[in-house]
Write an enzyme that holds these catalytic residues in place. Structure first.
Site, PDB file in Angstrom:
ATOM      1  N   CYS A   2      70.996 -50.795  55.944  1.00 30.27           N
ATOM      2  CA  CYS A   2      69.967 -51.248  56.745  1.00 30.27           C
ATOM      3  C   CYS A   2      69.010 -50.218  56.718  1.00 30.27           C
ATOM      4  CB  CYS A   2      69.932 -51.843  57.851  1.00 30.27           C
ATOM      5  SG  CYS A   2      71.458 -53.145  57.976  1.00 30.27           S
ATOM      6  N   ARG A  27      67.872 -50.600  50.955  1.00 31.38           N
ATOM      7  CA  ARG A  27      69.126 -50.095  52.237  1.00 31.38           C
ATOM      8  C   ARG A  27      69.635 -51.962  52.071  1.00 31.38           C
ATOM      9  NH1 ARG A  27      69.715 -45.402  53.528  1.00 31.38           N
ATOM     10  NH2 ARG A  27      70.409 -45.911  55.385  1.00 31.38           N
ATOM     11  N   TRP A  82      71.019 -55.677  55.809  1.00 29.48           N
ATOM     12  CA  TRP A  82      72.474 -56.108  54.797  1.00 29.48           C
ATOM     13  C   TRP A  82      73.266 -56.316  55.972  1.00 29.48           C
ATOM     14  CZ3 TRP A  82      77.773 -54.111  54.978  1.00 29.48           C
ATOM     15  CH2 TRP A  82      78.058 -54.858  53.402  1.00 29.48           C
ATOM     16  N   ASN A 108      70.992 -49.732  62.606  1.00 31.96           N
ATOM     17  CA  ASN A 108      71.445 -50.008  61.553  1.00 31.96           C
ATOM     18  C   ASN A 108      73.064 -49.233  61.762  1.00 31.96           C
ATOM     19  OD1 ASN A 108      72.634 -49.174  59.355  1.00 31.96           O
ATOM     20  ND2 ASN A 108      71.803 -47.217  58.569  1.00 31.96           N
ATOM     21  N   GLY A 109      74.327 -50.079  61.554  1.00 35.30           N
ATOM     22  CA  GLY A 109      75.906 -49.516  61.761  1.00 35.30           C
ATOM     23  C   GLY A 109      76.230 -50.644  62.079  1.00 35.30           C
ATOM     24  N   GLU A 491      83.093 -47.104  34.592  1.00 37.27           N
ATOM     25  CA  GLU A 491      81.830 -46.924  35.153  1.00 37.27           C
ATOM     26  C   GLU A 491      80.675 -47.790  34.268  1.00 37.27           C
ATOM     27  OE1 GLU A 491      80.174 -45.964  37.532  1.00 37.27           O
ATOM     28  OE2 GLU A 491      77.932 -45.814  37.172  1.00 37.27           O
ATOM     29  N   LYS A 495      79.173 -51.241  36.204  1.00 35.86           N
ATOM     30  CA  LYS A 495      76.993 -51.070  36.092  1.00 35.86           C
ATOM     31  C   LYS A 495      76.828 -52.619  35.660  1.00 35.86           C
ATOM     32  CE  LYS A 495      75.906 -48.563  37.118  1.00 35.86           C
ATOM     33  NZ  LYS A 495      75.929 -47.813  38.061  1.00 35.86           N
ATOM     34  N   GLU A 498      78.724 -55.455  38.381  1.00 33.79           N
ATOM     35  CA  GLU A 498      77.384 -54.517  39.747  1.00 33.79           C
ATOM     36  C   GLU A 498      75.583 -55.502  39.478  1.00 33.79           C
ATOM     37  OE1 GLU A 498      76.324 -51.620  41.982  1.00 33.79           O
ATOM     38  OE2 GLU A 498      76.583 -50.617  40.091  1.00 33.79           O
ATOM     39  N   HIS A 514      99.376 -54.918  27.101  1.00 32.50           N
ATOM     40  CA  HIS A 514     100.988 -55.358  28.211  1.00 32.50           C
ATOM     41  C   HIS A 514     100.743 -55.916  28.984  1.00 32.50           C
ATOM     42  CE1 HIS A 514     102.960 -51.595  27.106  1.00 32.50           C
ATOM     43  NE2 HIS A 514     101.542 -50.868  27.551  1.00 32.50           N
ATOM     44  N   LYS A 613      71.953 -49.999  48.848  1.00 30.93           N
ATOM     45  CA  LYS A 613      72.758 -48.906  48.124  1.00 30.93           C
ATOM     46  C   LYS A 613      73.058 -47.375  48.986  1.00 30.93           C
ATOM     47  CE  LYS A 613      71.085 -45.575  44.796  1.00 30.93           C
ATOM     48  NZ  LYS A 613      71.705 -45.556  43.866  1.00 30.93           N
TER      49      LYS A 613
HETATM   50  O1  M6R Z   1      75.728 -43.238  48.280  1.00 30.24           O
HETATM   51  P1  M6R Z   1      77.498 -42.730  46.899  1.00 30.24           P
HETATM   52  O2  M6R Z   1      77.479 -41.899  45.980  1.00 30.24           O
HETATM   53  O3  M6R Z   1      78.647 -42.360  48.454  1.00 30.24           O
HETATM   54  O4  M6R Z   1      77.873 -44.609  46.896  1.00 30.24           O
HETATM   55  C1  M6R Z   1      78.991 -44.268  46.496  1.00 30.24           C
HETATM   56  C2  M6R Z   1      79.031 -45.820  45.866  1.00 30.24           C
HETATM   57  O5  M6R Z   1      78.645 -46.656  47.192  1.00 30.24           O
HETATM   58  C3  M6R Z   1      77.974 -46.153  44.437  1.00 30.24           C
HETATM   59  O6  M6R Z   1      77.917 -45.440  43.626  1.00 30.24           O
HETATM   60  C4  M6R Z   1      78.611 -47.824  44.196  1.00 30.24           C
HETATM   61  O7  M6R Z   1      79.063 -47.825  43.939  1.00 30.24           O
HETATM   62  C5  M6R Z   1      76.621 -47.876  43.112  1.00 30.24           C
HETATM   63  N1  M6R Z   1      76.276 -48.891  43.745  1.00 30.24           N
HETATM   64  C6  M6R Z   1      77.256 -48.115  41.546  1.00 30.24           C
HETATM   65  O8  M6R Z   1      75.989 -48.588  41.190  1.00 30.24           O
END
Ligand code: M6R
Length: 618
Positions: A2, A27, A82, A108-109, A491, A495, A498, A514, A613
């Site tokens: 949010c 956000r 969100w 937000n929260g 990683e 990527k 997502e 395995h 984000k």
């Molecule tokens: O702001 P942060 O680095 O703490 O966020 C951690 C994760 O939420 C963030 O890296 C998330 O996995 C990304 N969307 C990945 O691209």
């Protein structure tokens, strides 16, 4: 999680709110809305969907949203959501107005005891128009305002005594048209200070066009903002001092600047931001980590290192674990922050906890850091956002210089996080006498060479684009690697899934047989980074195993392996470097691959479904 904006001043309030929401849309983008006081009346306009839907609704309804538009609004707030409590819908969109139209709230929260508060208010005759926890806050403030306190600020303070949970709350009251009151606990609020105008936002990009003087609000504080004044009080009403910080970001740092997506722009910034993170810390043959005491006494006192982070930042932490153990021979654990607090971790005052976070606001990561502190550990935060909660609460901070990262998929932040973990590992190794002066010098050189090598990858990125155009219909993709390439694969897989929504898994090359190799069939796509000299032979066997079973294989290899036989369909060649530094380079083609797969599938690159984000809920 949010985005919140607020404005009081002479500009066209609706333009400031809408532009601010567009900047904060990363956000959350399930719905958007604004509320404002105009001619003594409290108005709410909100809509399910992205900010552009809200814009269209307001434009069609005849509101002037232009920068130059006349302003007859005395105070306004806005929100991009969100969804947590209640599905995305017009009704559940913020702002929420209280039943008798006195109070309007954006939040937000999460209000954890909302069910209990809702039943209390129902007994008092309040009716609810949404399924959200936030509406409870609006009704509760109105209840105290009309029945008990008869004072805007006092009623918020009273309501907060009942609310359990986390919040950045911005509140308007129809009887106080000259002010916005905010309350903060565990969710960010930045105040932007202007000349006869003031701003509120969840993050700096929403303010930067108007002011660079900001105040990061502390937890458990209340802000009373008019166009001429900022007053911050504690929950008991005591006025507090605050510090004004100056932000020196470019105004265009938060704009797409001609790129189709923020993600693309941010990948193209990697050479520059890696350099900005690393180069100023390397001077006269040594590494300097400002504000972090890397004395022999300090480092020798550390028996173990505990890294905690989430998502992409966690993957940077895994690389950090490998490096520190290899170079410094200090035992390191790297744990997903959301699991850490339940793991009864073995840490004490001889443990250094390294917390990695782009936003510096991720709640799981903050909770893990607090848990580590409670157990006596010292904390070092590797954070991108200056003044963020994790940066403020940790003992020491090492800032990444990635600048604002807007795309939900983290790219340049990851590369700069790697920059910091390499600097840290090298400095510790030097202080502990575990690295020869020659190697220390060579490794610093490797880091300084990375920006030009990253640029070389960007110069041939069309090769990744072509491969992705041919393969984007893949239903399942496996990333396999060994050692550092395995951590990098984790990683790469995150990527891809997502932003392209393609199922993907990362596997250690040797582990596949395995069980998981059962999933490999004709046409399964396998991407394999192979950058480690000693492991290349074993990886060749692993990709042979999958290609024999019909997999299409893309190998990402350094120049020195270019002539080597691999059982792959396609090779992407990255510049040579010492194998220890390969993840910094290998990440970029994997990010480009995810990007182009998602573009070909027509996905919303910068705002992938169900994600936000900055994740400030547990
Ligand atoms: O702001 P942060 O680095 O703490 O966020 C951690 C994760 O939420 C963030 O890296 C998330 O996995 C990304 N969307 C990945 O691209």
């Amino acid at each position: 999680m949010c985005g919140i904006v607020g404005y009081i001043g002479a500009r066209n309030t609706l333009s400031v709110l809408i532009k601010g929401l567009e900047c904060l849309e990363y956000r959350g983008y399930d719905s958007a809305g604004v509320s404002f006081i105009q001619n003594g009346k409290l108005n709410v306009i909100k809509k399910k969907g992205k900010v552009k839907e809200l814009y269209k609704l307001m434009d069609d309804s005849g509101y002037d949203l232009s920068e130059k538009g006349k302003n007859s609004i005395s105070a306004g707030i806005g929100h991009t959501r969100w969804a947590t409590h209640g599905a995305p819908s017009d009704e559940n969109s913020h702002p929420h107005m209280s039943m008798n139209g006195k109070i309007c709230v954006v939040h937000n929260g999460i209000i954890e005891n909302y069910a209990e508060l809702r039943s209390f208010l129902r007994k008092k005759g309040y009716e609810f128009a949404s399924d959200t926890d936030t509406e409870v806050a609006a009704q509760l403030i109105e209840y105290y305002y009309t029945k008990k306190e008869h004072d805007f600020e006092g009623s918020i303070r009273r309501a907060l005594q009942d609310i359990v949970g986390s919040y950045a709350l911005c509140v308007l009251c129809v009887d106080y048209p000259d002010r916005i009151i905010c309350a903060k606990k565990d969710n960010p609020i930045v105040i932007g200070i202007g000349d006869k105008e003031n701003f509120i936002a969840s993050d700096i990009p929403a303010l930067i066009e108007y002011t660079r003087d900001v105040v990061f609000m502390e937890d458990n504080c209340i802000l009373i903002m008019t166009k001429d004044s900022i007053t911050i009080k504690d929950v008991h009403g005591e006025v507090l001092d605050y510090e004004v910080a100056h932000v020196d970001w470019d105004t265009d740092a938060a704009q797409k600047g001609g790129y189709a997506h923020f993600m693309m722009k941010e990948m193209f910034e990697e050479p520059k931001v890696f350099e900005a993170t690393v180069a100023p810390r390397i001077k006269d043959g040594d590494i300097f980590l400002e504000h972090f005491p890397c004395t022999k006494e300090f480092v020798s006192n550390i028996n173990s290192i505990n890294i905690v982070a989430c998502g992409t930042a966690y993957h940077a932490g895994c690389i950090g674990k490998y490096l520190i153990e290899k170079l410094c021979r200090i035992p390191v654990t790297c744990t997903v922050a959301s699991e850490f607090i339940y793991s009864d971790p073995i840490i004490d005052e001889h443990t250094l906890t390294v917390v990695i976070s782009q936003s510096g606001e991720t709640l799981d990561t903050r909770n893990a850091m607090r848990e580590a502190k409670n157990r006596g550990s010292q904390t070092l935060a590797i954070v991108n956002v200056i003044g963020s909660t994790i940066a403020r609460e940790s003992d020491y901070v090492l800032y990444t210089a990635a600048g604002p990262e807007i795309s939900v998929a983290s790219t340049k932040a990851y590369t700069t996080q790697l920059g910091c973990v390499y600097l840290l590992a090298l400095k510790f190794a030097k202080v502990l006498g575990k690295i020869t002066p020659e190697k220390y010098a060579d490794y610093q050189y490797e880091l300084l060479e990375m920006p030009s090598k990253l640029q070389k990858i960007l110069d041939v990125q069309d090769r990744i684009q072509r491969f992705a155009s041919a393969e984007y219909n893949a239903e399942s993709i496996f990333f396999i690697g060994r050692g550092l390439d395995y951590y990098l694969s984790m990683e790469a897989s995150l990527k891809l899934k997502e932003i392209s929504y393609i199922h993907s898994e990362a596997y250690a090359g040797g582990e596949l047989k395995h069980g998981t190799i059962a999933l490999i069939e004709d046409g399964t796509l396998v991407v394999s980074p192979i950058t480690q000299d000693e492991l290349a032979g074993k990886m060749e066997s692993n990709i042979k195993e999958v290609s024999t079973r019909g997999a299409t294989v893309l190998a990402i290899i350094p120049e020195r392996f270019a002539e080597r036989e691999f059982s792959c369909n396609e090779k992407f060649i990255i510049p040579d470097c010492d194998e220890l530094f390969a993840p910094i380079l290998t990440a970029l083609p994997c990010q480009l691959f995810a990007y182009y797969m998602a573009v070909n599938k027509g996905c919303d690159i910068d705002k992938p479904r169900n994600l936000a984000k900055s994740v400030t809920v547990e």
